[in-house]
Design a protein around this motif. Structure first.
Motif, PDB file in Angstrom:
ATOM      1  N   ASN A  51       0.845  -1.383  -0.157  1.00  0.00           N
ATOM      2  CA  ASN A  51       0.219  -0.260  -0.078  1.00  0.00           C
ATOM      3  C   ASN A  51       0.775   1.183  -0.240  1.00  0.00           C
ATOM      4  N   SER A  52       1.768   1.283   0.855  1.00  0.00           N
ATOM      5  CA  SER A  52       2.759   2.260   0.604  1.00  0.00           C
ATOM      6  C   SER A  52       3.438   2.601  -0.647  1.00  0.00           C
ATOM      7  N   PHE A  53       3.799   1.648  -1.352  1.00  0.00           N
ATOM      8  CA  PHE A  53       4.390   2.015  -2.182  1.00  0.00           C
ATOM      9  C   PHE A  53       3.650   2.262  -3.303  1.00  0.00           C
ATOM     10  N   GLN A  54       2.574   1.622  -3.467  1.00  0.00           N
ATOM     11  CA  GLN A  54       0.742   1.769  -4.197  1.00  0.00           C
ATOM     12  C   GLN A  54       0.860   3.264  -3.997  1.00  0.00           C
ATOM     13  N   ASP A  55       0.930   3.742  -3.035  1.00  0.00           N
ATOM     14  CA  ASP A  55       0.084   6.146  -2.596  1.00  0.00           C
ATOM     15  C   ASP A  55       1.086   6.350  -2.942  1.00  0.00           C
ATOM     16  N   MET A  56       2.575   5.846  -3.081  1.00  0.00           N
ATOM     17  CA  MET A  56       3.977   6.869  -3.911  1.00  0.00           C
ATOM     18  C   MET A  56       3.318   6.456  -4.940  1.00  0.00           C
ATOM     19  N   GLY A  57       3.719   4.759  -5.564  1.00  0.00           N
ATOM     20  CA  GLY A  57       3.652   5.828  -7.390  1.00  0.00           C
ATOM     21  C   GLY A  57       5.111   4.495  -7.552  1.00  0.00           C
ATOM     22  N   LEU A  58       5.325   3.724  -6.816  1.00  0.00           N
ATOM     23  CA  LEU A  58       7.016   2.654  -6.816  1.00  0.00           C
ATOM     24  C   LEU A  58       6.077   1.947  -7.246  1.00  0.00           C
ATOM     25  N   SER A  59       6.754   0.723  -7.734  1.00  0.00           N
ATOM     26  CA  SER A  59       7.025  -0.332  -8.077  1.00  0.00           C
ATOM     27  C   SER A  59       8.290  -1.621  -7.675  1.00  0.00           C
ATOM     28  N   TYR A  60       6.998  -2.425  -7.799  1.00  0.00           N
ATOM     29  CA  TYR A  60       8.029  -3.510  -6.814  1.00  0.00           C
ATOM     30  C   TYR A  60       8.206  -3.517  -5.280  1.00  0.00           C
ATOM     31  N   PRO A  61       7.095  -3.856  -4.443  1.00  0.00           N
ATOM     32  CA  PRO A  61       7.215  -3.819  -3.247  1.00  0.00           C
ATOM     33  C   PRO A  61       8.282  -5.157  -2.410  1.00  0.00           C
ATOM     34  N   PRO A  62       8.840  -4.681  -1.853  1.00  0.00           N
ATOM     35  CA  PRO A  62      10.012  -6.567  -0.880  1.00  0.00           C
ATOM     36  C   PRO A  62       8.707  -6.771  -0.610  1.00  0.00           C
ATOM     37  N   ARG A  63       9.027  -8.588  -0.306  1.00  0.00           N
ATOM     38  CA  ARG A  63       7.619  -9.430   0.601  1.00  0.00           C
ATOM     39  C   ARG A  63       8.758 -10.215   1.222  1.00  0.00           C
ATOM     40  N   VAL A  64       8.169  -9.892   2.876  1.00  0.00           N
ATOM     41  CA  VAL A  64       8.484  -9.720   3.907  1.00  0.00           C
ATOM     42  C   VAL A  64       8.237 -11.816   4.530  1.00  0.00           C
ATOM     43  N   THR A  65       9.127 -12.040   5.092  1.00  0.00           N
ATOM     44  CA  THR A  65       9.135 -13.612   5.458  1.00  0.00           C
ATOM     45  C   THR A  65      10.017 -13.119   6.839  1.00  0.00           C
ATOM     46  N   ARG A  66       8.592 -13.882   8.106  1.00  0.00           N
ATOM     47  CA  ARG A  66       8.673 -13.902   9.740  1.00  0.00           C
ATOM     48  C   ARG A  66       9.173 -15.176  10.047  1.00  0.00           C
ATOM     49  N   VAL A  67      10.100 -15.117  10.722  1.00  0.00           N
ATOM     50  CA  VAL A  67      10.755 -16.021  11.780  1.00  0.00           C
ATOM     51  C   VAL A  67      10.507 -15.415  13.330  1.00  0.00           C
ATOM     52  N   ASP A  68      10.026 -15.827  14.288  1.00  0.00           N
ATOM     53  CA  ASP A  68      10.667 -15.821  15.434  1.00  0.00           C
ATOM     54  C   ASP A  68      11.493 -16.143  16.584  1.00  0.00           C
ATOM     55  N   ASN A  69      12.530 -17.459  15.773  1.00  0.00           N
ATOM     56  CA  ASN A  69      13.646 -16.336  16.815  1.00  0.00           C
ATOM     57  C   ASN A  69      15.080 -16.439  15.837  1.00  0.00           C
ATOM     58  N   ALA A  70      15.993 -16.051  16.629  1.00  0.00           N
ATOM     59  CA  ALA A  70      17.395 -16.285  15.966  1.00  0.00           C
ATOM     60  C   ALA A  70      17.312 -17.234  15.234  1.00  0.00           C
ATOM     61  N   ARG A  72      16.127 -19.919  14.164  1.00  0.00           N
ATOM     62  CA  ARG A  72      15.413 -20.317  12.404  1.00  0.00           C
ATOM     63  C   ARG A  72      15.631 -18.665  11.778  1.00  0.00           C
ATOM     64  N   ALA A  73      16.171 -17.667  11.605  1.00  0.00           N
ATOM     65  CA  ALA A  73      16.767 -16.875  11.050  1.00  0.00           C
ATOM     66  C   ALA A  73      18.000 -16.914  10.305  1.00  0.00           C
ATOM     67  N   LEU A  74      18.888 -17.811  10.547  1.00  0.00           N
ATOM     68  CA  LEU A  74      19.978 -18.175  10.797  1.00  0.00           C
ATOM     69  C   LEU A  74      19.938 -19.390   9.806  1.00  0.00           C
ATOM     70  N   GLN A  75      19.088 -20.220  10.502  1.00  0.00           N
ATOM     71  CA  GLN A  75      18.567 -21.025   8.765  1.00  0.00           C
ATOM     72  C   GLN A  75      18.355 -20.980   7.854  1.00  0.00           C
ATOM     73  N   ALA A  76      16.706 -19.712   7.857  1.00  0.00           N
ATOM     74  CA  ALA A  76      16.059 -19.224   6.903  1.00  0.00           C
ATOM     75  C   ALA A  76      17.763 -18.435   5.929  1.00  0.00           C
ATOM     76  N   LEU A  77      18.268 -17.993   6.269  1.00  0.00           N
ATOM     77  CA  LEU A  77      19.823 -17.148   5.703  1.00  0.00           C
ATOM     78  C   LEU A  77      20.533 -18.164   5.233  1.00  0.00           C
TER      79      LEU A  77
END
Length: 571
Positions: A51-70, A72-77
């Motif tokens: 919504n922020s990107f569209q409101d400001m006329g910008l393209s290609y908003p990023p995707r957010v992937t959530r993990v709940d601890n450090a 799992r974050a290192l594993q995702a990386l």
């Protein structure tokens, strides 16, 4: 066989296309369950960014992937690449700083941003500068605009070297050490910069050209100390558009209540006319700033947004160009390059010298993405000319080809465009037909080869024109039940009457009104079809051209006449 496309504007296209080599596409959000509840689930967070990107006329908003601890974050990386890590203060299994250090050990170039919910949990500014592994700390205040600001902060920091040296993109430097203030100030600056950049994009640009032009918006770089601010200025000195600076921030590893004034003094040694805005929540700093002739922003003022907007419009060149004298007297405003050229021949010498000495003309064109023209204007100073008339002649000669030449804006033509695009405005997408394409081609040819003024005593140009693209015609038929009636073979008079009764799309009518507000000369309204001039089945000359005097004192009457003529062409 497809006809070869004319190589018009390819240098500009390539330069714009090569900007922003690094983009944040994938964000890894590391947060506890409670923190993620506050921020919103990953899908909602992605939607906020979208919504922020569209409101400001910008393209290609990023995707957010959530993990709940450090862990799992290192594993995702390990499993797939990410462009940025966004971590909250509470991480399961590991504190933020050790986690950031581990991320940097495995991925040294991966940006790691820490998102806090208040400044109470953060160390003071000098100590916060040395948080190992963390690139920047932001404070979440419930405004989703901070998410976009974080993305753009990372992109601007990593792309600044490439985009300034390769694309001559301008830089705006913010010097602010309070995480709470820059976290609320950056979203405001980004929204204003993007909004004004979008407003400056000519209607003649097609969607692809507009997206490319948006790449050339100024970079916003953040510094928290005197040393960082000065280093950024010296690094990008040739590209700095302006500076917004706090007054109290660290200098030599200690909070200096006058660091902002010291920074101004040092910068003025290199460029005494660079636009600088000082900001502070301490009212006693305002008198000092005013004594130096600097605009001042009270960070606690209820008119904060209006004051910032005024600085962007007036000092950084995002608004109309208002000719002034040193004492504040005004001599007229220009919304387009043509208006600027006209006033350039009329304003007093003192106003011309006032603006030339402060690079106001070049800043105005830099804000519009016309870097070559701006560079040409900035290459000469007031002292290079013996008399004001010589300065005036130089500026007029430099601006004239850009002010008079139309831009090529048809998707079938090579990308390009210039500030002179107000002579060739476009309404709607789709093709603009053979005649309009030919006029755009000739106008661009005149501009790029400097043919407009190549014959002494004569100016070669194409008529000021407005083209309505085929998408607008399709929309007209969709919103009015006319397609079937037109194809049933009814008499011409009956078809014409039905078309004249149908309203034009609001987007078309509003742009026609804006065109008529500044165009009062007679008009010829005719078709520019896709197939009218085809060699296999030529239909040229069988359709009517509607001639309008366009001289009625009431805009509504002229508007009605022009809209009727457009509908007759459609019929």
């Amino acid at each position: 066989m497809e006809e070869p496309r004319p190589a018009l504007g390819t240098e500009t296209f390539d330069r714009l296309h090569d900007l922003i080599p690094f983009c944040v596409r994938e964000i890894l959000l590391v947060s506890s369950l409670y923190d993620s509840f506050i921020l919103g689930e990953d899908l909602q967070l992605t939607e906020q960014l979208l919504n922020s990107f569209q409101d400001m006329g910008l393209s290609y908003p990023p995707r957010v992937t959530r993990v709940d601890n450090a862990e799992r974050a290192l594993q995702a990386l390990k499993e797939r690449p990410f462009d940025m890590v966004l971590a909250t203060m509470r991480l399961g299994g590991m504190a933020p700083v050790p986690f950031a250090q581990e991320v940097k050990r495995r991925h040294p170039n991966l940006p790691v941003i820490l998102l806090a919910y208040s400044t109470a949990a953060l160390p003071p500014s000098p100590e916060r500068q040395a948080l190992p592994g963390i690139d920047k700390v932001f404070v979440w205040s419930g405004d989703s605009g901070i998410l976009l600001s974080i993305v753009k902060f990372v992109e601007d920091r990593l792309n600044a070297d490439h985009d300034t040296r390769g694309g001559k993109v301008r830089v705006l430097i913010l010097v602010e050490n309070s995480a709470r203030y820059y976290s609320s100030f950056l979203p405001l600056i980004y929204s204003e910069i993007v909004r004004h950049t979008v407003a400056l994009l000519s209607e003649s640009f097609n969607p692809m050209q507009k997206r490319l032009r948006m790449r050339a918006r100024p970079k916003i770089l953040l510094a928290e100390t005197y040393e960082e601010g000065l280093a950024l200025y010296l690094r990008y000195r040739s590209y700095v558009l302006g500076i917004l600076s706090d007054v109290r921030f660290p200098r030599e590893q200690r909070l200096d209540p006058k660091a902002g004034f010291r920074l101004v003094e040092e910068i003025w040694r290199h460029d005494p006319v660079l636009p600088i805005l000082l900001q502070s929540s301490a009212r006693e700093n305002e008198a000092h700033a005013r004594a130096l002739g600097l605009p001042f922003l009270n960070k606690t003022s209820p008119t904060l947004l209006q004051d910032l907007r005024s600085f962007l419009l007036t000092d950084l060149g995002f608004g109309e160009f208002t000719f002034r004298a040193g004492d504040g007297r005004t001599f007229g405003s220009a919304a387009t390059a043509s208006d600027l050229l006209r006033l350039m021949r009329e304003v007093p010498d003192e106003s011309l010298s006032h603006h030339a000495e402060r690079h106001h003309f070049s800043n105005w064109f830099y804000a519009r993405g016309e870097f070559e023209l701006a560079d040409a204007l900035r290459s000469r100073r007031r002292g290079d000319f013996k008399a004001p008339t010589d300065l005036r002649d130089f500026i007029v000669r430099t601006i004239h080809p850009f002010a008079e030449a139309p831009a090529t804006s048809d998707p079938d033509e090579a990308p390009g465009g210039s500030i002179g695009a107000e002579r060739f405005s476009r309404v709607g997408g789709g093709s603009m037909g053979g005649k309009a394409r030919g006029m755009a081609f000739l106008g661009t040819l005149l501009a790029q080869n400097r043919l407009a003024t190549s014959v002494p005593g004569a100016i070669l140009s194409v008529p000021r024109s407005m083209v309505i693209g085929t998408d607008a015609f399709d929309e007209f038929l969709r919103q009015n039940p006319l397609r079937e009636a037109a194809l049933e073979g009814a008499p011409d008079a009956q078809t014409a009457a039905a078309f004249v009764r149908a309203p034009l799309p609001e987007s078309v009518a509003s742009q026609i009104a804006r065109f008529l507000e500044r165009e009062h000369r007679p008009l010829a309204v005719r078709s520019s079809s896709l197939l009218e001039d085809s060699q296999e089945l030529p239909l040229a000359g069988i359709y009517a051209t509607y001639m309008l005097p366009n001289n009625h004192p009431d805009l509504r009457v002229r508007m009605g006449q022009l809209c009727t003529a457009v509908r007759m062409v459609y019929a």
